[in-house]
Design an enzyme around this catalytic site. Structure first.
Site, PDB file in Angstrom:
ATOM      1  N   ASP A 246      44.508 -32.749  36.180  1.00 47.79           N
ATOM      2  CA  ASP A 246      44.069 -31.584  35.395  1.00 47.79           C
ATOM      3  C   ASP A 246      44.198 -31.913  33.922  1.00 47.79           C
ATOM      4  OD1 ASP A 246      43.814 -28.913  34.208  1.00 47.79           O
ATOM      5  OD2 ASP A 246      44.193 -28.160  36.226  1.00 47.79           O
ATOM      6  N   LYS A 311      35.792 -20.265  45.787  1.00 46.58           N
ATOM      7  CA  LYS A 311      35.744 -19.031  44.987  1.00 46.58           C
ATOM      8  C   LYS A 311      34.429 -18.315  45.277  1.00 46.58           C
ATOM      9  CE  LYS A 311      39.430 -20.695  42.872  1.00 46.58           C
ATOM     10  NZ  LYS A 311      40.771 -20.193  43.032  1.00 46.58           N
TER      11      LYS A 311
HETATM   12  C1  LIG Z   1      43.047 -21.727  39.125  1.00 46.97           C
HETATM   13  S1  LIG Z   1      43.670 -23.002  38.150  1.00 46.97           S
HETATM   14  C2  LIG Z   1      44.744 -23.841  39.257  1.00 46.97           C
HETATM   15  C3  LIG Z   1      46.037 -23.158  39.435  1.00 46.97           C
HETATM   16  C4  LIG Z   1      47.010 -23.999  40.236  1.00 46.97           C
HETATM   17  N1  LIG Z   1      46.553 -24.167  41.619  1.00 46.97           N
HETATM   18  C5  LIG Z   1      48.395 -23.393  40.273  1.00 46.97           C
HETATM   19  O1  LIG Z   1      48.829 -22.985  41.336  1.00 46.97           O
HETATM   20  O2  LIG Z   1      49.049 -23.353  39.240  1.00 46.97           O
HETATM   21  C6  LIG Z   1      42.322 -24.111  38.064  1.00 46.97           C
HETATM   22  C7  LIG Z   1      42.599 -25.358  37.260  1.00 46.97           C
HETATM   23  O3  LIG Z   1      41.509 -26.263  37.470  1.00 46.97           O
HETATM   24  C8  LIG Z   1      41.362 -27.046  36.311  1.00 46.97           C
HETATM   25  N2  LIG Z   1      40.024 -27.678  36.338  1.00 46.97           N
HETATM   26  C9  LIG Z   1      38.823 -27.089  36.466  1.00 46.97           C
HETATM   27  N3  LIG Z   1      37.838 -28.010  36.469  1.00 46.97           N
HETATM   28  C10 LIG Z   1      38.455 -29.217  36.360  1.00 46.97           C
HETATM   29  C11 LIG Z   1      37.987 -30.563  36.327  1.00 46.97           C
HETATM   30  N4  LIG Z   1      36.681 -30.842  36.426  1.00 46.97           N
HETATM   31  N5  LIG Z   1      38.888 -31.556  36.210  1.00 46.97           N
HETATM   32  C12 LIG Z   1      40.219 -31.284  36.130  1.00 46.97           C
HETATM   33  N6  LIG Z   1      40.710 -30.028  36.175  1.00 46.97           N
HETATM   34  C13 LIG Z   1      39.842 -29.015  36.269  1.00 46.97           C
HETATM   35  C14 LIG Z   1      41.581 -26.063  35.176  1.00 46.97           C
HETATM   36  O4  LIG Z   1      41.978 -26.754  34.016  1.00 46.97           O
HETATM   37  C15 LIG Z   1      42.683 -25.166  35.743  1.00 46.97           C
HETATM   38  O5  LIG Z   1      43.947 -25.577  35.286  1.00 46.97           O
END
Ligand SMILES: C[S@@+](CC[C@H](N)C(=O)[O-])C[C@H]1O[C@@H](n2cnc3c(N)ncnc32)[C@H](O)[C@@H]1O
Length: 365
Positions: A246, A311
């Site tokens: 991430d 989602k």
């Molecule tokens: C809903 S949050 C995840 C929460 C996590 N599961 C928790 O329990 O704390 C989604 C995460 O996906 C990351 N994200 C989205 N697209 C991404 C990508 N292409 N590469 C890396 N991270 C990504 C965002 O930065 C965000 O932190």
């Protein structure tokens, strides 16, 4: 009286739940129709003839349904219950169903249902004792598991304190939790509340045997879209060494455990050099894109198992889910990969569902 099958779901998801149950009935060529009202938190499904009702009852299995949390066949409805004695009419009605293994006193997960929670808790003990005394429910505590012969589970669903539905489901084919809800407490040191989603997914979608085999000290996992680390936390708690991918920051306490490697990479393209035992993914992305990504990891054998969220902000959520999972299965079939999957709209999920895929390894002689 018409005898509807009742399916509990998260309020707002009645149409998806109804579409899924209708698809199930169609698959077995059983004539029936659903009746829903938005935000009721349940669906009534009417099967049109007695033979079809019996088949529907026998074939229904909660683990095959995504949007339903609980179900039972409502065979009686009692209204205007006397507050001075609700138990007697309930016993009279329940006595017609046959011996049951256990009793669930339930309410719906909508606004009026939640207000009945205290009332249901209070009435549950006297009702259970009375049902056991009358021989409607087996005295579970006094029996060994091998002696529990009844195949039915008795449900009493209160819609108000003077109104309830009574009916049954088959043991093992509906939830044995009230309302089908697994209530969990968020651990104090979990980096996010979303941690509960993975905890629930592991407990609901994986068998004990599967969890014991996968969650072991030294086993490895990848968490795609991991920040701040709620899901990674659950994996670390279960003894795993986790690579968290991430661009966002990870929880400092979690990183201090030294069980996590944080990579600021694009989770849509990054792949590990060595395969891992478990892949999890909670990225907010188009469901078809996430499904494709999971398929790639499974086909390339980069992971044995995957737990991920799809989602679903769109309207036809059941259709979207069917398309995504259908495409995944088609591609795994094309590659002659054996697999098992299950998906659920979990209690801790909101506009999303959680999916579990496991590659089945051929047994070695
Ligand atoms: C809903 S949050 C995840 C929460 C996590 N599961 C928790 O329990 O704390 C989604 C995460 O996906 C990351 N994200 C989205 N697209 C991404 C990508 N292409 N590469 C890396 N991270 C990504 C965002 O930065 C965000 O932190």
């Amino acid at each position: 009286m018409q005898r509807p099958f009742l399916f509990f779901c998260r309020p707002g998801f009645e149409n998806d739940c109804a579409a899924e149950v209708q698809a199930f009935a169609n698959e077995y060529n059983l004539p029936g129709y659903a009746n829903t009202k938005l935000n009721d938190g349940y669906v009534r499904f009417y099967v049109l003839d007695q033979t079809s009702e019996e088949i529907f009852f026998k074939e229904l299995d909660l683990s095959e349904l995504i949007f339903a949390r609980q179900w039972f066949w409502a065979k009686a409805e009692l209204t205007n219950l006397d507050p001075a004695d609700r138990v007697t009419p309930i016993l009279e009605a329940a006595g017609q169903f046959g011996l049951c293994q256990n009793l669930l006193v339930e309410h719906l997960d909508n606004d009026s249902g939640r207000e009945l929670s205290k009332f249901c808790k209070k009435i549950s003990t006297p009702l259970t004792i009375a049902c056991e005394k009358q021989g409607i429910v087996q005295k579970a505590k006094k029996l060994k598991e091998s002696e529990l012969q009844a195949e039915l589970q008795l449900h009493i669903l209160f819609m108000a304190n003077d109104h309830c539905y009574l009916g049954c489901s088959l043991v093992g084919k509906a939830s044995n939790l009230k309302g089908g809800i697994l209530r969990l407490k968020s651990p104090k040191d979990a980096p996010s509340r979303s941690s509960l989603k993975l905890d629930e997914a592991i407990q609901v979608l994986m068998s004990k045997k599967q969890s014991q085999a996968i969650f072991r000290l030294g086993h490895t996992a990848v968490d795609l879209g991991a920040a701040p680390g709620g899901w990674t936390y659950q994996l670390v708690q279960r003894g795993m060494q986790v690579t968290a991918v991430d661009n966002g920051p990870m929880d400092k306490k979690l990183m201090a455990t030294e069980h996590v490697i944080h990579l600021k990479e694009n989770a849509l393209t990054w792949l590990p050099q060595k395969p891992v035992q478990m892949l999890v993914c909670d990225m907010v992305e188009k469901p078809s894109l996430v499904a494709q990504l999971m398929t790639k990891w499974l086909i390339q054998a980069k992971t044995e198992q995957a737990i991920f969220n799809l989602k679903l902000p769109m309207k036809k959520r059941f259709q979207e889910v069917s398309d995504c999972i259908g495409d995944m299965c088609d591609q795994l079939d094309e590659h002659e990969i054996n697999y098992y999957w299950q998906a659920k709209h979990l209690y801790h999920d909101r506009e999303e569902i959680t999916v579990y895929f496991r590659r089945k390894m051929p047994k070695l002689n």
